[in-house]
Scaffold this motif. Structure first.
Motif, PDB file in Angstrom:
ATOM      1  N   CYS A 118      32.569  35.366  43.934  1.00 14.34           N
ATOM      2  CA  CYS A 118      33.543  35.297  43.623  1.00 14.34           C
ATOM      3  C   CYS A 118      34.986  35.942  44.117  1.00 14.34           C
ATOM      4  N   GLU A 119      36.048  35.226  43.800  1.00 18.81           N
ATOM      5  CA  GLU A 119      37.505  36.117  44.650  1.00 18.81           C
ATOM      6  C   GLU A 119      37.784  37.069  44.043  1.00 18.81           C
ATOM      7  N   VAL A 120      38.484  38.130  44.756  1.00 24.53           N
ATOM      8  CA  VAL A 120      39.133  38.839  44.217  1.00 24.53           C
ATOM      9  C   VAL A 120      40.313  38.942  43.019  1.00 24.53           C
ATOM     10  N   ALA A 121      40.022  39.223  41.931  1.00 25.30           N
ATOM     11  CA  ALA A 121      41.366  39.219  41.022  1.00 25.30           C
ATOM     12  C   ALA A 121      42.304  40.555  41.255  1.00 25.30           C
ATOM     13  N   SER A 122      41.565  40.862  41.043  1.00 19.58           N
ATOM     14  CA  SER A 122      42.607  42.326  40.921  1.00 19.58           C
ATOM     15  C   SER A 122      41.681  43.588  40.897  1.00 19.58           C
ATOM     16  N   ALA A 123      42.175  44.521  41.752  1.00 18.29           N
ATOM     17  CA  ALA A 123      41.407  45.421  42.315  1.00 18.29           C
ATOM     18  C   ALA A 123      42.252  47.123  40.952  1.00 18.29           C
ATOM     19  N   HIS A 124      41.178  47.734  40.732  1.00 17.70           N
ATOM     20  CA  HIS A 124      42.006  49.196  40.489  1.00 17.70           C
ATOM     21  C   HIS A 124      41.200  50.706  40.737  1.00 17.70           C
ATOM     22  N   ARG A 125      42.282  51.432  41.218  1.00 17.03           N
ATOM     23  CA  ARG A 125      41.437  52.380  42.390  1.00 17.03           C
ATOM     24  C   ARG A 125      41.645  53.400  40.458  1.00 17.03           C
ATOM     25  N   GLU A 126      39.978  54.169  40.603  1.00 23.25           N
ATOM     26  CA  GLU A 126      39.919  55.232  39.995  1.00 23.25           C
ATOM     27  C   GLU A 126      39.532  56.128  39.728  1.00 23.25           C
ATOM     28  N   GLY A 127      39.611  57.233  40.329  1.00 20.08           N
ATOM     29  CA  GLY A 127      38.473  58.170  40.786  1.00 20.08           C
ATOM     30  C   GLY A 127      37.921  57.624  42.767  1.00 20.08           C
ATOM     31  N   SER A 128      36.939  58.107  42.109  1.00 17.39           N
ATOM     32  CA  SER A 128      36.426  58.065  43.223  1.00 17.39           C
ATOM     33  C   SER A 128      36.120  56.659  43.944  1.00 17.39           C
ATOM     34  N   HIS A 129      36.084  55.437  42.451  1.00 23.00           N
ATOM     35  CA  HIS A 129      35.395  54.118  43.412  1.00 23.00           C
ATOM     36  C   HIS A 129      36.563  52.957  42.685  1.00 23.00           C
ATOM     37  N   THR A 130      37.167  52.079  42.827  1.00 26.10           N
ATOM     38  CA  THR A 130      37.604  50.924  42.951  1.00 26.10           C
ATOM     39  C   THR A 130      36.525  49.815  41.954  1.00 26.10           C
ATOM     40  N   ILE A 131      36.953  49.118  40.779  1.00 28.16           N
ATOM     41  CA  ILE A 131      36.826  48.161  39.855  1.00 28.16           C
ATOM     42  C   ILE A 131      37.149  47.427  40.745  1.00 28.16           C
ATOM     43  N   TYR A 132      36.331  45.669  40.813  1.00 32.15           N
ATOM     44  CA  TYR A 132      36.913  44.800  41.265  1.00 32.15           C
ATOM     45  C   TYR A 132      36.955  43.877  40.460  1.00 32.15           C
ATOM     46  N   ILE A 133      37.678  42.828  39.855  1.00 34.87           N
ATOM     47  CA  ILE A 133      37.463  42.209  38.769  1.00 34.87           C
ATOM     48  C   ILE A 133      37.287  41.046  39.790  1.00 34.87           C
ATOM     49  N   GLY A 134      36.106  39.847  39.471  1.00 36.41           N
ATOM     50  CA  GLY A 134      35.664  38.678  40.411  1.00 36.41           C
ATOM     51  C   GLY A 134      36.369  37.646  39.741  1.00 36.41           C
ATOM     52  N   ARG A 135      36.886  36.824  39.964  1.00 35.06           N
ATOM     53  CA  ARG A 135      37.216  35.580  39.850  1.00 35.06           C
ATOM     54  C   ARG A 135      36.090  34.891  39.891  1.00 35.06           C
ATOM     55  N   VAL A 136      34.741  34.032  39.199  1.00 33.60           N
ATOM     56  CA  VAL A 136      33.977  33.346  39.827  1.00 33.60           C
ATOM     57  C   VAL A 136      34.413  32.147  39.811  1.00 33.60           C
TER      58      VAL A 136
END
Ligand SMILES: Cc1cc2nc3c(=O)[nH]c(=O)nc-3n(C[C@H](O)[C@H](O)[C@H](O)COP(=O)(O)O)c2cc1C
Length: 161
Positions: A118-136
């Motif tokens: 994946c390439e990172v499409a977007s990153a969302h910081r929430e609490g202790s973690h980051t949600i990485y959305i990956g474009r396959v």
């Protein structure tokens, strides 16, 4: 009313999941860690997500490199999961497994059930973690039994075929 942390963690232990090793590359640096917080997001366009603790080294490499690979572990790769979760082996994890470099440069672990690049499409910081959305960008699959994780321990699929 604040949520009781013990009750929260206990509820989450009831979620059975597969086990992945998420790898990344930034220049000459390659790294990876064991991750169970993985999900598919969209089929068209193909997107997946992983949640990475913002204090992890892997998080820093994904931030810098903008790429990651999700290696879905097979039943016999319990030791691989332990190595990639261990701080003891933090600097030598990728020397302890065989891997090849994928299209994005992130390591693809040999004998994984599947590897999703994946390439990172977007990153969302929430609490202790980051949600990485990956474009396959590429996928590689084999057919074998998965490694499972439930209630703090590794499990096997009970096969009925
Ligand atoms: C079964 C299992 C699942 C895990 N899932 C995650 C996860 O989804 N996200 C995360 O940030 N850490 C997860 N971890 C913890 C990391 O693998 C661990 O903290 C690791 O040492 C971080 O490595 P790093 O700091 O070198 O990147 C998991 C550990 C285990 C054993």
């Amino acid at each position: 009313m604040p949520i009781d942390q013990y009750a929260f963690k206990e509820a989450l232990r009831s979620w059975a999941s597969g086990v992945t090793v998420v790898t990344s590359r930034a220049g000459d640096k390659v790294h990876g860690m064991t991750v169970s917080a993985f999900s598919s997001v969209s089929a068209d366009p193909p997107l997946v997500l992983v949640c990475a603790n913002s204090g992890s080294t892997t998080h820093g490499i994904i931030e810098e490199g903008g790429v990651f690979a999700v290696n879905i572990l097979a039943e016999h790769q319990q030791e691989v999961s332990n190595v990639f979760a261990s701080s003891e082996y933090e600097d030598s994890r990728l020397e302890r497994v065989s891997w090849t470099e994928g299209k994005t440069g992130a390591p693809l672990i040999d004998e994984a059930l599947a590897s999703i690049e994946c390439e990172v499409a977007s990153a969302h910081r929430e609490g202790s973690h980051t949600i990485y959305i990956g474009r396959v960008e590429a996928v590689h699959s084999t057919d074998a039994a998965p490694l499972l994780y439930y209630k703090g321990g590794y499990r096997s699929l009970l096969r009925d075929d």
